[in-house]
Motif scaffolding. Structure first.
Motif, PDB file in Angstrom:
ATOM      1  N   ALA A   1     -14.568 -44.212   4.233  1.00 53.11           N
ATOM      2  CA  ALA A   1     -14.579 -42.748   4.138  1.00 53.11           C
ATOM      3  C   ALA A   1     -14.584 -42.132   5.530  1.00 53.11           C
ATOM      4  N   LYS A   2     -15.354 -42.748   6.424  1.00 48.75           N
ATOM      5  CA  LYS A   2     -15.476 -42.218   7.777  1.00 48.75           C
ATOM      6  C   LYS A   2     -14.143 -42.316   8.522  1.00 48.75           C
ATOM      7  N   VAL A   3     -13.515 -43.487   8.435  1.00 49.95           N
ATOM      8  CA  VAL A   3     -12.255 -43.679   9.158  1.00 49.95           C
ATOM      9  C   VAL A   3     -11.168 -42.764   8.580  1.00 49.95           C
TER      10      VAL A   3
ATOM     11  N   ASP B   1     -11.744 -39.833   7.278  1.00 48.59           N
ATOM     12  CA  ASP B   1     -12.038 -38.498   7.825  1.00 48.59           C
ATOM     13  C   ASP B   1     -11.363 -38.325   9.183  1.00 48.59           C
ATOM     14  N   GLU B   2     -11.430 -39.362  10.016  1.00 47.71           N
ATOM     15  CA  GLU B   2     -10.859 -39.237  11.369  1.00 47.71           C
ATOM     16  C   GLU B   2      -9.351 -39.007  11.284  1.00 47.71           C
ATOM     17  N   ALA B   3      -8.692 -39.670  10.331  1.00 55.66           N
ATOM     18  CA  ALA B   3      -7.254 -39.423  10.127  1.00 55.66           C
ATOM     19  C   ALA B   3      -7.042 -37.959   9.767  1.00 55.66           C
TER      20      ALA B   3
ATOM     21  N   VAL C   1     -21.345 -41.959  19.704  1.00 58.67           N
ATOM     22  CA  VAL C   1     -20.000 -41.423  19.964  1.00 58.67           C
ATOM     23  C   VAL C   1     -19.744 -40.184  19.107  1.00 58.67           C
ATOM     24  N   ASP C   2     -20.052 -40.265  17.808  1.00 64.18           N
ATOM     25  CA  ASP C   2     -19.892 -39.066  16.981  1.00 64.18           C
ATOM     26  C   ASP C   2     -20.933 -38.018  17.377  1.00 64.18           C
ATOM     27  N   GLY C   3     -22.110 -38.471  17.828  1.00 67.10           N
ATOM     28  CA  GLY C   3     -23.136 -37.538  18.315  1.00 67.10           C
ATOM     29  C   GLY C   3     -22.651 -36.768  19.534  1.00 67.10           C
TER      30      GLY C   3
ATOM     31  N   GLU D   1     -17.957 -32.779   8.995  1.00 62.19           N
ATOM     32  CA  GLU D   1     -17.718 -34.198   8.715  1.00 62.19           C
ATOM     33  C   GLU D   1     -18.317 -35.081   9.811  1.00 62.19           C
ATOM     34  N   GLU D   2     -18.283 -34.600  11.046  1.00 64.55           N
ATOM     35  CA  GLU D   2     -18.869 -35.384  12.139  1.00 64.55           C
ATOM     36  C   GLU D   2     -20.365 -35.577  11.926  1.00 64.55           C
ATOM     37  N   SER D   3     -21.022 -34.600  11.305  1.00 66.40           N
ATOM     38  CA  SER D   3     -22.459 -34.780  11.158  1.00 66.40           C
ATOM     39  C   SER D   3     -22.749 -35.849  10.104  1.00 66.40           C
ATOM     40  N   PHE D   4     -21.890 -35.984   9.097  1.00 68.56           N
ATOM     41  CA  PHE D   4     -21.994 -37.141   8.179  1.00 68.56           C
ATOM     42  C   PHE D   4     -21.775 -38.448   8.969  1.00 68.56           C
ATOM     43  N   HIS D   5     -20.818 -38.452   9.877  1.00 74.10           N
ATOM     44  CA  HIS D   5     -20.546 -39.676  10.651  1.00 74.10           C
ATOM     45  C   HIS D   5     -21.766 -40.086  11.474  1.00 74.10           C
ATOM     46  N   GLN D   6     -22.393 -39.081  12.049  1.00 70.15           N
ATOM     47  CA  GLN D   6     -23.550 -39.380  12.901  1.00 70.15           C
ATOM     48  C   GLN D   6     -24.686 -39.937  12.057  1.00 70.15           C
TER      49      GLN D   6
HETATM   50 FE   LIG Z   1     -16.242 -38.809  13.639  1.00 72.52          FE
END
Ligand SMILES: [Fe+2]
Ligand SMILES: [Fe+2]
Length: 317
Positions: free
Chosen positions: A69-71, A73-75, A127-129, A156-161
């Motif tokens: 899911a995270k990867v 999101d980056e796409a 890195v996402d932080g 979405e980045e805050s989910f990644h972090q």
């Molecule tokens: Fe991210």
């Protein structure tokens, strides 16, 4: 150039209103914006590689679902951003060609290898932080389409972090070997994360103009300091040591002091000589070449259904 147009632009910026695609803007503003958005889009897309490396080796179904899911999101982030750059007249095919040809950059952090599953956690946390510190102020960028894209991206980045930090908390409650993996990943990613904020202010000649244009809201050093201040208590809670003997609280400044960043390493990685630069760009080129048939098919479909689908000629290049 008409004086009226320049005045209108200056006033829009001064009133903290947004510049939109239809508006007149100085050539330098347009070029800077294209460079910044393209570099950001490329970072999202290249950034899929280090973590994508672990999808088939995730330790459980749950971890695999989270990482996938995270990867993905980056796409998606890359796609919103390429679209934002297109509103300024940049072509997607052209930006991809520039990335592959080394004429447009992406974040130096993605040129480091991912050696263990702990790296997935540390990338999420640090890195996402760092990306969040950099990107939250961009939700107020003076360029409308970029600012609006950043709002969703930051959520979405805050989910990644969080997924990264939760993974690390789980590993730290595990075996001694798992704790060592986490510490090793922190040791490798801490300094490159600090480099993500760019060169020190004294070495960043474009900062003043970018701040005047409302493209940049804080200097590189301010954001770096904010990231350090945020990360130290998180490292303590996690039970890891940040690899900097000079790191300590400074009561007078109200901030953590930290040791010197190795800017020679940063310059070498930016210049193409990091551990994985060649591999990252080669992989991107291979993916682009292998996707040629998809672009051709989309164009053929668009020609058959000219009413329903509008694809820019750029998509075929
Ligand atoms: Fe991210
Ligand atoms: Fe992202």
């Amino acid at each position: 150039m008409s004086v009226d147009l320049q005045e209108h632009f200056d006033e829009t910026i001064a009133h903290e209103r947004r510049i939109e695609p239809r508006d007149w803007m100085p050539d330098g503003y347009r070029a800077t914006m294209i460079r910044q958005i393209a570099q950001h889009a490329h970072s999202e897309i290249i950034g899929m590689q280090p973590e994508g490396n672990w999808i088939t080796r995730a330790p459980s179904l749950r971890r695999k679902a989270i990482l996938l899911a995270k990867v993905q999101d980056e796409a998606g982030h890359g796609m919103y951003l390429y679209s934002a750059a297109e509103t300024l007249g940049a072509g997607r095919g052209d930006m991809t060609a520039k990335l592959i040809g080394g004429r447009q950059k992406y974040s130096s952090i993605f040129n480091y290898p991912t050696l263990s599953y702990a790296d997935v956690g540390v990338i999420g946390w640090l890195v996402d932080g760092a990306a969040i510190c950099n990107q939250v102020p961009l939700c107020r960028s003076s360029y409308g389409p970029y600012a609006r894209a950043m709002i969703r991206i930051c959520k979405e980045e805050s989910f990644h972090q969080r997924q990264g930090y939760e993974l690390l908390l789980t590993m730290m409650r595990g075996t001694a070997a798992q704790r060592e993996m986490v510490q090793d990943a922190v040791n490798r990613f801490w300094w490159p994360s600090l480099m993500m904020f760019g060169p020190p202010d004294a070495d960043s000649p474009n900062t003043a103009q970018s701040m005047e244009w409302g493209i940049k809201r804080h200097t590189n050093d301010e954001l770096r300091q904010r990231f350090v201040d945020m990360s130290v208590p998180q490292a303590e809670k996690l039970g890891v040591t940040l690899p900097d003997p000079l790191l300590r609280w400074n009561d007078e400044r109200g901030h953590y002091d930290f040791g010197p960043v190795d800017w020679d390493e940063f310059k070498a990685v930016i210049a193409g000589n990091g551990p994985c630069n060649t591999q990252r760009v080669a992989r991107r080129k291979a993916a682009h070449d292998e996707g040629a048939w998809v672009r051709e098919a989309a164009m053929a479909h668009a020609r058959k259904n000219p009413e329903r689908v509008r694809v820019s000629p750029e998509a075929s290049s």
